[in-house]
Design a protein around this motif. Sequence first.
Motif, PDB file in Angstrom:
ATOM      1  N   HIS A  34       0.855  -1.197   0.000  1.00  0.00           N
ATOM      2  CA  HIS A  34       0.000   0.000   0.000  1.00  0.00           C
ATOM      3  C   HIS A  34       0.882   1.236   0.000  1.00  0.00           C
ATOM      4  O   HIS A  34       1.617   1.481   0.964  1.00  0.00           O
ATOM      5  CB  HIS A  34      -0.916  -0.027   1.224  1.00  0.00           C
ATOM      6  CG  HIS A  34      -1.837   1.147   1.314  1.00  0.00           C
ATOM      7  ND1 HIS A  34      -2.624   1.561   0.271  1.00  0.00           N
ATOM      8  CD2 HIS A  34      -2.102   1.995   2.342  1.00  0.00           C
ATOM      9  CE1 HIS A  34      -3.332   2.604   0.626  1.00  0.00           C
ATOM     10  NE2 HIS A  34      -3.027   2.891   1.884  1.00  0.00           N
ATOM     11  N   GLU A  35       0.834   1.975  -1.115  1.00  0.00           N
ATOM     12  CA  GLU A  35       1.689   3.137  -1.314  1.00  0.00           C
ATOM     13  C   GLU A  35       3.151   2.715  -1.201  1.00  0.00           C
ATOM     14  O   GLU A  35       3.639   1.925  -1.989  1.00  0.00           O
ATOM     15  CB  GLU A  35       1.296   4.241  -0.327  1.00  0.00           C
ATOM     16  CG  GLU A  35      -0.107   4.783  -0.574  1.00  0.00           C
ATOM     17  CD  GLU A  35      -0.495   5.880   0.384  1.00  0.00           C
ATOM     18  OE1 GLU A  35       0.275   6.132   1.361  1.00  0.00           O
ATOM     19  OE2 GLU A  35      -1.558   6.501   0.183  1.00  0.00           O
ATOM     20  N   THR A  36       3.870   3.176  -0.185  1.00  0.00           N
ATOM     21  CA  THR A  36       5.289   2.800  -0.066  1.00  0.00           C
ATOM     22  C   THR A  36       5.538   1.777   1.027  1.00  0.00           C
ATOM     23  O   THR A  36       6.665   1.311   1.191  1.00  0.00           O
ATOM     24  CB  THR A  36       6.153   4.042   0.226  1.00  0.00           C
ATOM     25  OG1 THR A  36       5.697   4.663   1.429  1.00  0.00           O
ATOM     26  CG2 THR A  36       6.056   5.036  -0.925  1.00  0.00           C
ATOM     27  N   LYS A  69       5.209  -1.846   2.989  1.00  0.00           N
ATOM     28  CA  LYS A  69       5.110  -3.268   2.648  1.00  0.00           C
ATOM     29  C   LYS A  69       5.094  -4.054   3.959  1.00  0.00           C
ATOM     30  O   LYS A  69       5.930  -3.830   4.831  1.00  0.00           O
ATOM     31  CB  LYS A  69       6.294  -3.722   1.791  1.00  0.00           C
ATOM     32  CG  LYS A  69       6.518  -2.895   0.535  1.00  0.00           C
ATOM     33  CD  LYS A  69       7.824  -3.281  -0.121  1.00  0.00           C
ATOM     34  CE  LYS A  69       8.098  -2.431  -1.347  1.00  0.00           C
ATOM     35  NZ  LYS A  69       8.248  -0.976  -1.001  1.00  0.00           N
ATOM     36  N   LYS A  91       6.391  -3.632   9.608  1.00  0.00           N
ATOM     37  CA  LYS A  91       6.293  -2.946   8.313  1.00  0.00           C
ATOM     38  C   LYS A  91       7.674  -2.596   7.798  1.00  0.00           C
ATOM     39  O   LYS A  91       8.618  -2.424   8.567  1.00  0.00           O
ATOM     40  CB  LYS A  91       5.435  -1.690   8.426  1.00  0.00           C
ATOM     41  CG  LYS A  91       3.957  -1.959   8.700  1.00  0.00           C
ATOM     42  CD  LYS A  91       3.171  -0.673   8.760  1.00  0.00           C
ATOM     43  CE  LYS A  91       1.677  -0.944   8.835  1.00  0.00           C
ATOM     44  NZ  LYS A  91       1.294  -1.666  10.054  1.00  0.00           N
ATOM     45  N   TYR A 108       9.765  -0.442   4.278  1.00  0.00           N
ATOM     46  CA  TYR A 108       9.643   0.447   3.129  1.00  0.00           C
ATOM     47  C   TYR A 108      10.629   0.081   2.033  1.00  0.00           C
ATOM     48  O   TYR A 108      10.547   0.611   0.933  1.00  0.00           O
ATOM     49  CB  TYR A 108       9.869   1.901   3.563  1.00  0.00           C
ATOM     50  CG  TYR A 108       8.793   2.394   4.503  1.00  0.00           C
ATOM     51  CD1 TYR A 108       7.651   3.011   4.017  1.00  0.00           C
ATOM     52  CD2 TYR A 108       8.912   2.217   5.878  1.00  0.00           C
ATOM     53  CE1 TYR A 108       6.649   3.451   4.874  1.00  0.00           C
ATOM     54  CE2 TYR A 108       7.914   2.655   6.745  1.00  0.00           C
ATOM     55  CZ  TYR A 108       6.788   3.270   6.235  1.00  0.00           C
ATOM     56  OH  TYR A 108       5.798   3.694   7.083  1.00  0.00           O
ATOM     57  N   GLY A 128      -3.876  -5.037  -1.645  1.00  0.00           N
ATOM     58  CA  GLY A 128      -3.552  -3.639  -1.917  1.00  0.00           C
ATOM     59  C   GLY A 128      -4.377  -2.691  -1.087  1.00  0.00           C
ATOM     60  O   GLY A 128      -4.968  -3.046  -0.063  1.00  0.00           O
ATOM     61  N   GLY A 129      -4.432  -1.437  -1.549  1.00  0.00           N
ATOM     62  CA  GLY A 129      -5.144  -0.401  -0.823  1.00  0.00           C
ATOM     63  C   GLY A 129      -6.629  -0.676  -0.685  1.00  0.00           C
ATOM     64  O   GLY A 129      -7.237  -0.366   0.343  1.00  0.00           O
ATOM     65  N   CYS A 130      -7.250  -1.262  -1.707  1.00  0.00           N
ATOM     66  CA  CYS A 130      -8.679  -1.567  -1.638  1.00  0.00           C
ATOM     67  C   CYS A 130      -8.978  -2.562  -0.520  1.00  0.00           C
ATOM     68  O   CYS A 130      -9.969  -2.427   0.208  1.00  0.00           O
ATOM     69  CB  CYS A 130      -9.164  -2.119  -2.979  1.00  0.00           C
ATOM     70  SG  CYS A 130      -9.059  -0.942  -4.337  1.00  0.00           S
ATOM     71  N   ARG A 136      -8.629  -0.727   2.882  1.00  0.00           N
ATOM     72  CA  ARG A 136      -9.780   0.133   3.177  1.00  0.00           C
ATOM     73  C   ARG A 136     -11.023  -0.697   3.499  1.00  0.00           C
ATOM     74  O   ARG A 136     -11.842  -0.315   4.343  1.00  0.00           O
ATOM     75  CB  ARG A 136     -10.048   1.057   1.990  1.00  0.00           C
ATOM     76  CG  ARG A 136      -9.013   2.163   1.844  1.00  0.00           C
ATOM     77  CD  ARG A 136      -9.437   3.159   0.797  1.00  0.00           C
ATOM     78  NE  ARG A 136      -9.389   2.584  -0.537  1.00  0.00           N
ATOM     79  CZ  ARG A 136      -8.320   2.606  -1.312  1.00  0.00           C
ATOM     80  NH1 ARG A 136      -7.208   3.199  -0.880  1.00  0.00           N
ATOM     81  NH2 ARG A 136      -8.338   2.067  -2.521  1.00  0.00           N
TER      82      ARG A 136
END
Length: 212
Positions: free
Chosen positions: A87-89, A91, A100, A102, A129-131, A134
């Motif tokens: 998600h974004e940067t 991992k 986590k 980066y 991923g981001g979906c 969220r």
Amino acid sequence: RHLTCARPPRPQRPPVLHRRPAPCACTRQGAFGRGGRLGAGAMSGDGVVPRNPQHVRCKNFGCQQFFDPTKADQTTCIHHKAPPVFHETVKYWSCCPNSKAYDWDEFMKIPGCQRGTCSTEGAKKQVMGGCDVRADAAPKRIDDDLPADPRKKLDRLRAGLESIGVESSSFDRAWGRLAAKHGDLGVVVSHMGKSFTEVLQSMDTDEVNLPD
């Protein structure tokens, strides 16, 4: 007449012999079998140990090691039980959200949380991923798990009664008679709720009739 002195010949340097360094114990053990014969783990000309073509890569999350699929029960696999999240940067592994990273190398160094054997079967969902993040963080309604259909409520009630030893046939006969009388499953559910409530209240007030 000028006399010239002959220079003595320069001494020639002995040729330098470049010797290959002796292999370490782990290389000797992997490259040679018994009696010094070349084994399956022999090094190629460029110094790389070739992989056995019959070995496959483990499909467990984060394992990455090759193994013999015919001897999977003899392997030790330290892996993650859930797919990674990109998600974004950031991992991280969805089963270990507190670890986590980066950088990719740092991400691959996160130790696994499960211990088992290597496998050739991978999970259907490989990456989140981001979906997905969220969706997991979205607020959930309290009544989402409550079935609106009266028949589904009866099915859940049957499953609960079966789990405590009540025969499902007795339950089906009871609500079947109520359905034939009233013709509405919503009324059946209401009667069932009242009946169970009366039984529980009687057990609470009448200690003599409580089961041993």
